[in-house]
Each structure stands twice: as structure tokens, then as C-alpha cells.
Write an enzyme that holds these catalytic residues in place. Structure first.
Site, PDB file in Angstrom:
ATOM      1  N   SER A 220      -0.610  42.084  42.806  1.00 39.54           N
ATOM      2  CA  SER A 220      -0.158  43.401  43.267  1.00 39.54           C
ATOM      3  C   SER A 220      -0.375  43.487  44.772  1.00 39.54           C
ATOM      4  O   SER A 220      -0.811  42.534  45.409  1.00 39.54           O
ATOM      5  CB  SER A 220      -0.961  44.501  42.567  1.00 39.54           C
ATOM      6  OG  SER A 220      -2.271  44.532  43.099  1.00 39.54           O
ATOM      7  N   LYS A 221      -0.075  44.645  45.311  1.00 37.01           N
ATOM      8  CA  LYS A 221      -0.219  44.885  46.755  1.00 37.01           C
ATOM      9  C   LYS A 221      -1.620  44.550  47.256  1.00 37.01           C
ATOM     10  O   LYS A 221      -1.787  44.129  48.397  1.00 37.01           O
ATOM     11  CB  LYS A 221       0.073  46.360  47.057  1.00 37.01           C
ATOM     12  CG  LYS A 221       1.538  46.673  47.258  1.00 37.01           C
ATOM     13  CD  LYS A 221       1.719  47.437  48.585  1.00 37.01           C
ATOM     14  CE  LYS A 221       3.149  47.763  48.902  1.00 37.01           C
ATOM     15  NZ  LYS A 221       3.955  46.581  49.226  1.00 37.01           N
TER      16      LYS A 221
END
Ligand code: GLU
Length: 447
Positions: A220-221
Site C-alpha cells: 500500500s501507500k
């Protein structure tokens, strides 16, 4: 071979840039299409009218192009199975919804069209990568309490739902293989029920392994850059990102880790993809990038490094192309990214970063005396060539009771402002006699 022609699709929703997961899915579809001489189709799933934009559609296409993935059919290039945007295929979704309604397989409620989830049907997803996954139809779509839940196919606003539109389109576009992320395994039984109800042959399914960060959590980010263009900005080559993404779940075997697109196409097999989650390891990406940088054509390398020099405030355009290419060639395998390569080679482009890093305050008056004597002779050498320079320096040091280091280290600092660089005499040769004179004079190593 009786097998159908391979027709695969990448079906992004244009609600964001092309991220790593999407790029990975697109790449494996592309590899399979190219491996089998089939067609790679780009289909834009833009039924979420609020979040979908034309800009995101463009960025996704640019991201695919950056990675070197070309498509045979798509919203921009057209094709025999178009249109390739779901928002332009509404008639089709309506038509088959009517069919399901007529056959009593679906019903209307509050303006929506809802598919009756059948009970007692045994389903088997024969997944090329995950193997056989068995599920009973009544488990395909359930309410929170576990009871059977009917499946909305057309929402009240008239828009088709993902699970329904994907089935209609994959059928209508004659898709032979559905290759996508493992997060879609749970949707597959619903889609299979719709194929069954519509009386259509199912495509084959292949779900790709999940991509994890190094901490083994879903990528994810938090793990850093997610859009492919951020990797471009960080100095990763498209060839390397392609190579690295292909290694997430697959490898050509024989311990080979570095390859180009053609080599990947030649050895790709969907059945060799492993279901074990793949770890997104930046160290690995750095390694792969460095390997690609090593063998990169100098013309291309120069073109790719130039913007990074400019970002550092340097002006590469003041130099001849050949000089810049020679500088990068001399840099060899230094730098894991083009950004690092630009940084490490900044002194070839301009003297100013050298002055910022080095002020010669480490040089004692006694050392300066020796250096001045040495550089006076050095600067008037008849031939400005690294081999002669080194031979000259060795002889001079021997004759004057100095070590080679005593002159070579200050020379490196004065020319590059760095502790490490390619061979200092090679650097001096490439910089040229005049430029070396200027730099040495600035540090008062010559008069
Ligand atoms: N639009 C879907 C997505 O972005 C496509 C999934 C599929 O390939 O079926 O995840």
C-alpha cells in the site's frame, strides 16, 4: 492445437494512476498475449461515473506505454469488439438484463435489477495458478448472517455492477483468459453463476499472487511509491520496472533474474506463476535497475540522465553529447538509479557542486608546497592521456619521495569533490586540460 486464440484484457477503473498492482496485472496479461501470439485488450471500466476521469484514463495509458506494454484493442486504437469503455456499452448490459428478467432469473426491485442467486449448484474455479477452488453457489453471495444474497446486476441509477459488466464484456469481447489479482477470487463464483445463467462458455481464470511489502503486509501507500511514474521520477528505468514486476510471482528459471521484454515473452508460462505472495523488495529493484543501467546504450542513458542533472540545477546542454556519453560510460556501474548516477557524475557537468563539497581546508601548507610542485609539472605534460598521467605521477612521486596517494587524493577531491570516483586520471583526461587547470587553480594547487 484446438485451444482458442488467446485474448486477454487489462480492465482498469480510471479512478487513479496506474499503480504497482495494476501494472503487475497488465504485464502478466501482456506477457501471456505476446507469448501465445494472442491479443491484449485494454478495457476501461468507468461505470463509477463520479470517480472516473478522462485524465486518469490517459495516465493509465501513459503508464502502460512507459512500461513498454502495447495493446491491440482499446478505447484509443479501437478494434472489432468495441467500444472499449464500459460507459459506452450500456445497451449491451440492458439487453442481457432483460434476458435474465424474461427468463425469471432476475427481478426488479426499487428500479434495480437483481439476479437470483441459485442454491445447490457446485462450482469449481479451475484456476491456472491457485488450482481448483470448490464452492457451493449459496456461498457465492451471502448476507452478513450467512444467508444467500441475491446479486445486484443493474443499480437503481441504471449502471451495471462490476460483477455483471465484467461477465457481459468478457463474453462479448471473446476473452479466453481472465488474468487478474487474487483479490478477485472471491468475485469469481458470482461471475460464474452469471455465465451459467446466460448460457455462456466461461473463460479460463488465472489469479495472480498478492504483492506484499517487505513487512509482509499487503502493498500500500505506506510502503512508498505506488504509481509507476513515481518510479520514473526516482530514477528507475522502464526496462527495470518491467523486469522487476515480472519477477513478482514468476521467473524464467535457471537462476536468471535479469531479462528484457523479448526474453520474458519467449520463456513466459502462466502455469509457472506461483501463488505464494510476492514480496516487493526495493533492494531487489535497485539491483535489477543497476544491472539494466550497466548494459544500457549510452545514447539512451544520456537522454535519461539529462533531466536528473537539470533537476540538480546543472546545465548538461553546455556540453557536447559525446562528452556526456563518455562521462556516463566512465561512470560504469556506479549508481543504482539514474537519479544517483546523475548525482554521482555531477562534476562532469559543472564545477560548482565540487566547490560546494570541497574547500581544501584539509591541506597543510607543507602539503600544498608539494602539490604545487607536482601540479606545475603535471599541467605541462605533453600528452593529456590517463595512462601517461599515471606513469608521470608515479615517476614524479618516486623521484620526490612522495606516495602516489599524496597527489592523487587531492587531485580527486579537486576535480570531483568526492572521495570515490572512476579512476582519477581517466576523469582528468575526460574533463580536459583546461578544466582541470581551472579546478586546480581554484584550490590553489597550481599558480
Ligand atoms: N475493474 C476491475 C478492477 O480494477 C477489473 C477486475 C477484473 O479484471 O475483472 O479491479
Amino acid at each position: 492445437m484446438t485451444e482458442k486464440n488467446v485474448r486477454v484484457r487489462f480492465a482498469p477503473s480510471p479512478t487513479g494512476a496506474l499503480h504497482i498492482g495494476g501494472a503487475h496485472t497488465a504485464l502478466f496479461n501482456w506477457l501471456w498475449a505476446r507469448r501465445r501470439g494472442g491479443a491484449f485488450i485494454l478495457r476501461v471500466e468507468d461505470t463509477d461515473a463520479e470517480r472516473s476521469t478522462a485524465e486518469y484514463e490517459d495516465t493509465i495509458m501513459d503508464g502502460l506505454k512507459w512500461l513498454g506494454l502495447d495493446w491491440d484493442e482499446g478505447p484509443d486504437v479501437g478494434g472489432a469488439f468495441g467500444p472499449y469503455r464500459q460507459s459506452e456499452r450500456m445497451d449491451l448490459y440492458r439487453k442481457y438484463a432483460e434476458q435474465l428478467l424474461d427468463e425469471g432469473k432476475a427481478y426488479r426491485e426499487d428500479g434495480a435489477v437483481i439476479f437470483r442467486t441459485p442454491v445447490g449448484v457446485s462450482l469449481v474455479i479451475e484456476d491456472e495458478i491457485y488450482g481448483d477452488i470448490k464452492i457451493q453457489s449459496e456461498k457465492a453471495s451471502v448476507n452478513q448472517d450467512g444467508s444467500v444474497k441475491d446479486i445486484v446486476i443493474i443499480k437503481r441509477d441504471g449502471m451495471p455492477t462490476y460483477n455483471y459488466a465484467v461477465v457481459v464484456d468478457d463474453h462479448a469481447m471473446d476473452i479466453s483468459w481472465v488474468i487478474r489479482g487474487e483479490d478477485h477470487i472471491s468475485n469469481t463464483p458470482k461471475q460464474m453463476l452469471l455465465y451459467r445463467a446466460l448460457g455462456w462458455e466461461m473463460p479460463r481464470f488465472a489469479h495472480l499472487p498478492m504483492i506484499l511489502g517487505k513487512d509482509k503486509k499487503k502493498l500500500s501507500k505506506r510502503h512508498g511509491a505506488t504509481s509507476v511514474f513515481e518510479y520514473n521520477d526516482m530514477g528507475y528505468l522502464p526496462d527495470s520496472v518491467f523486469n522487476f514486476l515480472a519477477l513478482l510471482g514468476w521467473s524464467p528459471g535457471g537462476g536468471i533474474e535479469i531479462f528484457d521484454r523479448d526474453e520474458a515473452v519467449r520463456s513466459f508460462e502462466l502455469s509457472k506463476v506461483i501463488k505464494k505472495p510476492a514480496v516487493f523488495d526495493m533492494d531487489k529493484l535497485n539491483y535489477v535497475n543497476q544491472e539494466h543501467l550497466k548494459t544500457m546504450d549510452p545514447v539512451l542513458k544520456k537522454r535519461i540522465v539529462e533531466p536528473f542533472w537539470r533537476e540538480l540545477g546543472l546545465k548538461p546542454e553546455r556540453h557536447a553529447d559525446q562528452y556526456l556519453m563518455d562521462a556516463l560510460t566512465l561512470m560504469g556501474a556506479r549508481g543504482r538509479t539514474t537519479k544517483e548516477l546523475a548525482e554521482f557524475s555531477d562534476y562532469f557537468v559543472d564545477f560548482s557542486p565540487v566547490k560546494e563539497r570541497y574547500d581544501a581546508s584539509d591541506i597543510t601548507p607543507e602539503q600544498r608546497g608539494t602539490l604545487k610542485k607536482f601540479f606545475a609539472a603535471f599541467m605541462s605534460m605533453p600528452e593529456w592521456e590517463s595512462g601517461s598521467m599515471e606513469a608521470f605521477a608515479r615517476n614524479w612521486c618516486e623521484a620526490n619521495g612522495a606516495s602516489l596517494k599524496e597527489v592523487a587524493l587531492p587531485l580527486r577531491w579537486a576535480l570531483t569533490g568526492r572521495k570515490v570516483s572512476p579512476g582519477v586520471f581517466e576523469v582528468a583526461q575526460l574533463l580536459g586540460r583546461d578544466e582541470c587547470g581551472t579546478r586546480l587553480k581554484h584550490f590553489d594547487f597550481v599558480d
